[in-house]
Structures are given as C-alpha cells and as structure tokens.
Design an enzyme around this catalytic site. Structure first.
Site, PDB file in Angstrom:
ATOM      1  N   GLU A 231      -0.251  -8.246   5.392  1.00  0.00           N
ATOM      2  CA  GLU A 231       0.156  -8.255   6.811  1.00  0.00           C
ATOM      3  C   GLU A 231      -1.032  -8.131   7.758  1.00  0.00           C
ATOM      4  O   GLU A 231      -0.894  -8.353   8.951  1.00  0.00           O
ATOM      5  CB  GLU A 231       1.185  -7.143   7.077  1.00  0.00           C
ATOM      6  CG  GLU A 231       0.662  -5.701   7.097  1.00  0.00           C
ATOM      7  CD  GLU A 231       0.463  -5.076   5.713  1.00  0.00           C
ATOM      8  OE1 GLU A 231       0.467  -5.803   4.695  1.00  0.00           O
ATOM      9  OE2 GLU A 231       0.294  -3.836   5.660  1.00  0.00           O
TER      10      GLU A 231
ATOM     11  N   CYS B 181       0.823  -1.211   0.000  1.00  0.00           N
ATOM     12  CA  CYS B 181       0.000   0.000   0.000  1.00  0.00           C
ATOM     13  C   CYS B 181       0.863   1.270   0.000  1.00  0.00           C
ATOM     14  O   CYS B 181       1.468   1.570  -1.015  1.00  0.00           O
ATOM     15  CB  CYS B 181      -0.994  -0.067   1.156  1.00  0.00           C
ATOM     16  SG  CYS B 181      -2.366   1.040   0.887  1.00  0.00           S
TER      17      CYS B 181
ATOM     18  N   HIS C 103      -3.065  -5.269   1.821  1.00  0.00           N
ATOM     19  CA  HIS C 103      -2.281  -5.495   3.045  1.00  0.00           C
ATOM     20  C   HIS C 103      -2.244  -6.967   3.462  1.00  0.00           C
ATOM     21  O   HIS C 103      -3.002  -7.357   4.357  1.00  0.00           O
ATOM     22  CB  HIS C 103      -2.915  -4.713   4.202  1.00  0.00           C
ATOM     23  CG  HIS C 103      -2.809  -3.233   4.084  1.00  0.00           C
ATOM     24  ND1 HIS C 103      -1.724  -2.516   4.544  1.00  0.00           N
ATOM     25  CD2 HIS C 103      -3.658  -2.324   3.571  1.00  0.00           C
ATOM     26  CE1 HIS C 103      -1.915  -1.233   4.324  1.00  0.00           C
ATOM     27  NE2 HIS C 103      -3.086  -1.083   3.735  1.00  0.00           N
TER      28      HIS C 103
END
Ligand code: GLN
Length: 193
Positions: free
Chosen positions: A174, A79, A172
């Site tokens: 993560e 991002c 994302h």
C-alpha cells in the site's frame, strides 16, 4: 451482495490501502465497528502497531466479528495486519486472531535495518515478478502450516503467503503505486469465493 472491500481503520496506514483500492476502482470503505462489515466481501488489516490493533479489536467487538467474517470471506493483512492475523507470535503474548497458520517474530530485522526497501520476488506475477518491498519494523515468518502457500520471497525468506481465505505480506504494498497485490486479492480471493 456488492464487492465492497472494507479496510480496518482503527489505527495505522489504512488511508493508503483505501488509495490503492481507489486506484483499482474497487469500492472500499473504512471499517471501525462490527456492523460495518455487513456489506463487505473482503477486509484488509493495514500496517500499524499490532498490539494496539488487537486491543482496539477487542474493545470495538471486531475481534469476534472478523473471525466470523473470515469463515466465508477474504481477508488481507500487511505487516502489523499479518501479525494480528497469525496463529503464533514468538516474542509477544498478544492474543492474535489466528486466521492463518504462521509462526511470526515481530520487529525481526534488528535496529539498524529495521526499515528498508528491497526487491521482493513474486513468481505468480509471471511477466514481472519483481515487486518493490517496503519493510518497516517488519515481522519475519519463521514457519507455517501445510495449508499455507508461499507467494513471495525476499532472498530466501517467505514474505508473502496465503491460505484459502487469508493473504498476508510482511511488507507494505500500500506504500507503493504498484497495485498488483491488491488486484490479486480482489480478483482471486474476494470475487472468487
Ligand atoms: N512493528 C509493528 C508491530 O509489531 C509492525 C510495523 C508495521 O506495520 N509497519 O506491530
């Protein structure tokens, strides 16, 4: 040299990337200063705010160090990290790192839907190409250079790509428990260079 992966920890969701790497049992550490890159074989730029990243990178001296780092080591960005790594941002004048040949629009999904979850398709994950895409005020890749390989799609939009040393996602990974993208980065790009 060890296979330590650094996570840029100036701002943004770096702790989430450290958690993903920990789940994979990859040794990782936060990076705030240029010297901290010395022992790293790979570096991740997290999600956050790209203008802030670029300003803080310049102040800390990491701006030049990351460009030098990427000559022979692997870098990943998610991002805002993708925005900071790209060559051209159409709706902002920030001076990005220019490590992957992408033309990008910031905050490209409009206000109402500026954050959403949807399935991303990553064909190289042959057994299960679906990946949960978490998009938060996400950028859009408008065009890319010849040395850039498409890796992931949301509808027909490219949302994950790489060149020889740099891997990027507009979403994302993560923020999910799925560590396959981090695993791919470590195994295919950090350990084989
Ligand atoms: N909108 C942010 C930017 O343009 C990126 C948001 C994110 O990283 N989730 O920098």
């Amino acid at each position: 040299m060890s296979d330590m992966v650094g996570v840029l920890a100036l701002q943004g969701d770096f702790a989430k990337h450290l958690e993903s790497l920990k789940r994979l049992r990859v040794s990782a550490k936060p990076v705030r200063w240029p010297e901290e890159l010395d022992r790293c074989r790979g570096l991740i730029l997290p999600g956050g705010e790209s203008t802030t990243f670029v300003n803080l990178l310049k102040k800390s001296g990491l701006y030049e160090s990351i460009i030098a780092f990427a000559i022979d080591r692997a870098v990943m960005g998610t991002c805002a990290g993708l925005i900071a790594l790209s060559t051209a941002i159409v709706n902002d004048r920030m001076k990005t790192l220019g490590l992957i040949d992408l033309e990008v629009e910031r905050n490209a999904y409009g206000r109402q839907v500026d954050s959403f979850f949807d399935t991303v398709r990553i064909p190289m994950f042959k057994e299960k190409p679906d990946f949960e895409g978490v998009f938060i005020r996400a950028p859009r890749i408008l065009s890319f250079g010849n040395d850039v390989e498409e890796l992931g799609y949301h509808d027909s939009q490219v949302v994950m790509a790489k060149n020889r040393r740099v891997l990027v996602c507009t979403f994302h990974p993560e923020l999910t428990r799925d560590t396959r993208i981090h695993q791919y980065f470590v195994e295919s790009m950090v350990e084989h260079q």
